[in-house]
Scaffold this motif. Structure first.
Motif, mmCIF file in Angstrom:
data_model
loop_
_atom_site.group_PDB
_atom_site.id
_atom_site.type_symbol
_atom_site.label_atom_id
_atom_site.label_comp_id
_atom_site.label_asym_id
_atom_site.label_seq_id
_atom_site.Cartn_x
_atom_site.Cartn_y
_atom_site.Cartn_z
ATOM 1 N N LEU A 52 0.852 -1.185 0.000
ATOM 2 C CA LEU A 52 0.000 0.000 0.000
ATOM 3 C C LEU A 52 0.889 1.236 0.000
ATOM 4 C CD1 LEU A 52 -2.700 -1.091 2.596
ATOM 5 C CD2 LEU A 52 -2.895 -1.053 0.096
ATOM 6 N N ASP A 53 1.278 1.641 -1.183
ATOM 7 C CA ASP A 53 2.225 2.747 -1.331
ATOM 8 C C ASP A 53 1.922 3.460 -2.642
ATOM 9 O OD1 ASP A 53 5.158 3.770 -0.393
ATOM 10 O OD2 ASP A 53 5.008 3.693 -2.583
ATOM 11 N N LEU A 54 1.838 4.769 -2.604
ATOM 12 C CA LEU A 54 1.488 5.561 -3.774
ATOM 13 C C LEU A 54 2.471 5.365 -4.931
ATOM 14 C CD1 LEU A 54 -0.520 7.560 -4.922
ATOM 15 C CD2 LEU A 54 0.846 9.408 -3.944
ATOM 16 N N LEU A 55 3.752 5.215 -4.645
ATOM 17 C CA LEU A 55 4.732 5.024 -5.718
ATOM 18 C C LEU A 55 4.525 3.688 -6.435
ATOM 19 C CD1 LEU A 55 7.969 6.526 -4.130
ATOM 20 C CD2 LEU A 55 6.499 7.522 -5.888
ATOM 21 N N TRP A 56 4.231 2.632 -5.688
ATOM 22 C CA TRP A 56 3.940 1.339 -6.306
ATOM 23 C C TRP A 56 2.670 1.426 -7.136
ATOM 24 C CZ3 TRP A 56 7.212 -2.425 -7.085
ATOM 25 C CH2 TRP A 56 8.291 -2.586 -6.214
ATOM 26 N N PHE A 57 1.659 2.129 -6.632
ATOM 27 C CA PHE A 57 0.411 2.283 -7.375
ATOM 28 C C PHE A 57 0.636 3.065 -8.666
ATOM 29 C CE2 PHE A 57 -2.746 1.787 -3.592
ATOM 30 C CZ PHE A 57 -2.267 0.512 -3.377
ATOM 31 N N ALA A 58 1.450 4.113 -8.601
ATOM 32 C CA ALA A 58 1.762 4.899 -9.800
ATOM 33 C C ALA A 58 2.526 4.046 -10.818
ATOM 34 C CB ALA A 58 2.568 6.144 -9.427
#
Length: 112
Positions: A52-58
């Motif tokens: 759950l991390d914005l960079l992984w999602f991006a």
């Protein structure tokens, strides 16, 4: 977390196959741009195994769009299937490829 997203993804995928097939039959249009449930299912598949991390999602979004737009390898082959399955299949394969690539990067660089 991941279990809920996996269950929701399965529901959206099955619903998407049925809905996309019905829409295709009603309009006689293959993979109409207004049908976006396939994109949702594919993107969620990519996110199931990620932290759950914005960079992984991006990263998942960018890589998923790359596979979806280029239709490289099995993504293009999956798109050849007919009806709702074909409409959903290319995005499902793109999501799986995205998940596999990012999982590999996580293993190599971050040990997760």
């Amino acid at each position: 977390g991941a279990g809920i997203l996996a269950a929701a993804t399965l529901f959206v995928t099955i619903t998407g196959i049925l809905a996309a097939d019905a829409y295709n039959q009603a309009t006689n249009r293959e993979d109409a741009p207004e049908v976006i449930i396939d994109e949702l299912a594919g993107q969620w598949i990519a996110l199931i195994i990620l932290p759950l991390d914005l960079l992984w999602f991006a990263a998942a979004f960018v890589l998923f769009r790359f596979f979806d737009i280029t239709k490289i390898g099995p993504v293009g082959m999956a798109e050849q299937l007919s009806g709702g399955v074909g409409i959903m299949a290319d995005d499902i394969i793109a999501g799986l490829l995205t998940a596999l690539c990012l999982w590999g990067a996580g293993q190599i660089f971050f040990g997760f």
